[in-house]
Design a protein around this motif. Structure first.
Motif, PDB file in Angstrom:
ATOM      1  N   ARG A  70       0.832  -1.199   0.000  1.00  0.00           N
ATOM      2  CA  ARG A  70       0.000   0.000   0.000  1.00  0.00           C
ATOM      3  C   ARG A  70       0.865   1.246   0.000  1.00  0.00           C
ATOM      4  NH1 ARG A  70      -5.113  -1.257   0.080  1.00  0.00           N
ATOM      5  NH2 ARG A  70      -5.695   0.953   0.109  1.00  0.00           N
ATOM      6  N   SER A  72       0.683   5.575   0.475  1.00  0.00           N
ATOM      7  CA  SER A  72      -0.063   6.746   0.902  1.00  0.00           C
ATOM      8  C   SER A  72       0.596   7.971   0.260  1.00  0.00           C
ATOM      9  CB  SER A  72      -0.057   6.855   2.430  1.00  0.00           C
ATOM     10  OG  SER A  72       1.269   6.776   2.914  1.00  0.00           O
ATOM     11  N   ARG A 132       2.512   0.227   5.154  1.00  0.00           N
ATOM     12  CA  ARG A 132       2.680   1.036   3.959  1.00  0.00           C
ATOM     13  C   ARG A 132       4.063   0.819   3.366  1.00  0.00           C
ATOM     14  NH1 ARG A 132       0.520   5.454   6.960  1.00  0.00           N
ATOM     15  NH2 ARG A 132       2.325   6.757   6.478  1.00  0.00           N
ATOM     16  N   ASP A 135       5.497   6.294   0.269  1.00  0.00           N
ATOM     17  CA  ASP A 135       4.766   7.559   0.352  1.00  0.00           C
ATOM     18  C   ASP A 135       5.006   8.318  -0.946  1.00  0.00           C
ATOM     19  OD1 ASP A 135       3.366   7.576   2.704  1.00  0.00           O
ATOM     20  OD2 ASP A 135       4.971   8.479   3.878  1.00  0.00           O
ATOM     21  N   SER A 151      -4.957   6.109   0.496  1.00  0.00           N
ATOM     22  CA  SER A 151      -3.961   5.077   0.208  1.00  0.00           C
ATOM     23  C   SER A 151      -4.515   4.144  -0.851  1.00  0.00           C
ATOM     24  CB  SER A 151      -3.590   4.280   1.469  1.00  0.00           C
ATOM     25  OG  SER A 151      -4.681   3.499   1.910  1.00  0.00           O
TER      26      SER A 151
END
Length: 257
Positions: A70, A72, A132, A135, A151
């Motif tokens: 994932r 973000s 996560r 970024d 996200s």
């Protein structure tokens, strides 16, 4: 990047003061992808380090990297702050933070929910959360279509400059050909330079009205040290910029990254 950075709470509210810009540039989707280049690594940004009780060892080898997880994004709270590379974070540039990829390096990021893909330049460290993987800058997340969600599940493939296309770590050519060759410095046709974003957007809108369709994807606004520049590119050479300027009947003002 500060370790206390968070973007969107589960209820959709933004933590602290982070979030989208108070004024989002029009046609942010036209910001050009990062163009992979041969750059020296920044030694201080690639040393082993610790964050939030976790230890990380950046991998500076020239090796393929592929991962899914994932991603973000980080926004206005960090706009203008120094990244791990020492550069100022520009939320409207195509950049990203990763715990271990070399700084600087380049990666193709694909949103697995909609198939959208961008190329970003890794110039920062983070995120320091096990849930996560990366970024992204606000602009990159915007182009990938997950600003509102906060996200998204993504795939990351490290990329390098090559003769004709950006090659992914999966050893498959990217679907979008690149005209720049290894070692080339990308060139841009600067259409205007302004101290206020509104004036830059006005020129961008006017240009879009008159622009040949083949140039649409090359048009964008970049913020360089508080100056908003409307530019077209990247192009592989000065001659290519001059050709574009002649086609558009504008003054030839050549800039680089």
């Amino acid at each position: 990047m500060p370790s206390n950075k968070k973007t969107v709470a589960k209820n959709g509210a933004y933590f602290q003061n982070d979030g989208p810009a108070d004024h989002i540039p029009v046609n942010l989707n036209l910001v050009p992808d990062a163009v992979p280049q041969d750059e020296p690594l920044i030694r201080s940004a690639n040393l082993p380090y610790s964050a939030l009780g976790m230890s990380f060892r950046p991998d500076v080898r020239e090796k393929p990297y592929h991962a899914t997880g994932r991603a973000s994004w980080y926004g206005k709270q960090f706009h203008g702050r120094k990244t791990t590379s020492g550069e100022r974070y520009d939320m409207f540039a195509m950049t990203a933070a990763h715990p271990t990829l070399p700084i600087p390096s380049y990666a193709r990021v694909t949103n697995l929910s909609n198939g959208k893909s961008v190329v970003v330049r890794v110039n920062d460290r983070g995120p320091f959360h096990k849930s996560r993987l990366m970024d992204l800058s606000f602009a990159a997340a915007y182009k990938l279509g997950f600003i509102k969600q906060g996200s998204a599940k993504i795939a990351i493939d490290r990329v390098w400059p090559s003769d004709d296309t950006v090659q992914t770590a999966a050893a498959e050519p990217a679907t979008q050909p690149r005209q720049l060759r290894a070692g080339d410095s990308p060139k841009y046709l600067q259409l205007g330079s302004f101290t206020t974003l509104a004036n830059a957007e006005a020129l961008l809108q006017k240009t879009l009205t008159d622009l040949d369709d083949k140039y649409d994807s090359k048009l964008g606004i970049v913020n360089q040290q508080g100056v908003y520049k409307v530019r077209l590119g990247p192009f592989p050479s000065d001659d290519a910029v001059r050709s574009a300027a002649e086609n558009l009947h504008v003054e030839t003002v050549i800039t680089s990254l």
